[in-house]
Design a protein around this motif. Structure first.
Motif, PDB file in Angstrom:
ATOM      1  N   HIS A 251       3.335  -0.926   3.426  1.00  0.00           N
ATOM      2  CA  HIS A 251       2.910  -2.164   4.071  1.00  0.00           C
ATOM      3  C   HIS A 251       2.450  -3.169   3.023  1.00  0.00           C
TER       4      HIS A 251
ATOM      5  N   ASP B 111       0.835  -1.195   0.000  1.00  0.00           N
ATOM      6  CA  ASP B 111       0.000   0.000   0.000  1.00  0.00           C
ATOM      7  C   ASP B 111       0.876   1.253   0.000  1.00  0.00           C
ATOM      8  N   THR B 112       0.248   2.409   0.057  1.00  0.00           N
ATOM      9  CA  THR B 112       1.006   3.666  -0.036  1.00  0.00           C
ATOM     10  C   THR B 112       1.895   3.925   1.170  1.00  0.00           C
TER      11      THR B 112
ATOM     12  N   TYR C  72       6.980  -4.035   3.551  1.00  0.00           N
ATOM     13  CA  TYR C  72       7.567  -4.697   2.391  1.00  0.00           C
ATOM     14  C   TYR C  72       9.039  -4.953   2.674  1.00  0.00           C
TER      15      TYR C  72
ATOM     16  N   HIS D 179      -0.090  -5.272   1.408  1.00  0.00           N
ATOM     17  CA  HIS D 179      -1.535  -5.055   1.313  1.00  0.00           C
ATOM     18  C   HIS D 179      -2.307  -6.178   1.989  1.00  0.00           C
ATOM     19  N   ASN D 180      -3.468  -5.859   2.551  1.00  0.00           N
ATOM     20  CA  ASN D 180      -4.262  -6.866   3.254  1.00  0.00           C
ATOM     21  C   ASN D 180      -4.620  -8.052   2.361  1.00  0.00           C
TER      22      ASN D 180
END
Length: 113
Positions: free
Chosen positions: A6, A2-3, A48, A8-9
């Protein structure tokens, strides 16, 4: 990712699914099954990175045609997410649930805690 950098779920769900598929194949689970319910708790952001995380899986309930697996995405000292996955043995031809085979039940019992 994500931005915020992290994982992403949806990637957590993919990690859990890939682990279940690999586990079933490696232990000889031959039949089809489908996810009936998936509950996931995101506990710590997974940033990440290049190295892998560990996914642990164990069975908590084995029924006539369904079973529940608990899974954790973690490192040695950090727990990123936990999940409960209820799966149903599935007859692809009839498009409905089917009883677990004895060999499938045995494999799931080996995964029980």
């Amino acid at each position: 990712m994500d931005t915020d950098g992290h994982v992403h779920n949806a990637a957590h769900l993919r990690y859990l699914e890939e682990t279940r598929i690999d586990l079933f194949r490696s232990r000889g689970f031959t039949g089809s099954c489908v996810v009936a319910q998936m509950d996931i708790d995101y506990l710590t952001p997974l940033r990440y990175r290049a190295h892998a995380v560990r996914v642990e899986t164990w069975a908590t309930k084995v029924g006539g045609s369904s079973f529940t697996l608990m899974q954790e995405i973690r490192d040695e000292d950090v727990l990123y997410s936990t999940a409960s996955c209820t799966m149903v043995a599935f007859d692809t031809g009839a498009q409905r649930s089917r009883p677990l085979q004895d060999s499938e039940r045995d494999m799931l019992e080996e995964l029980s805690v």
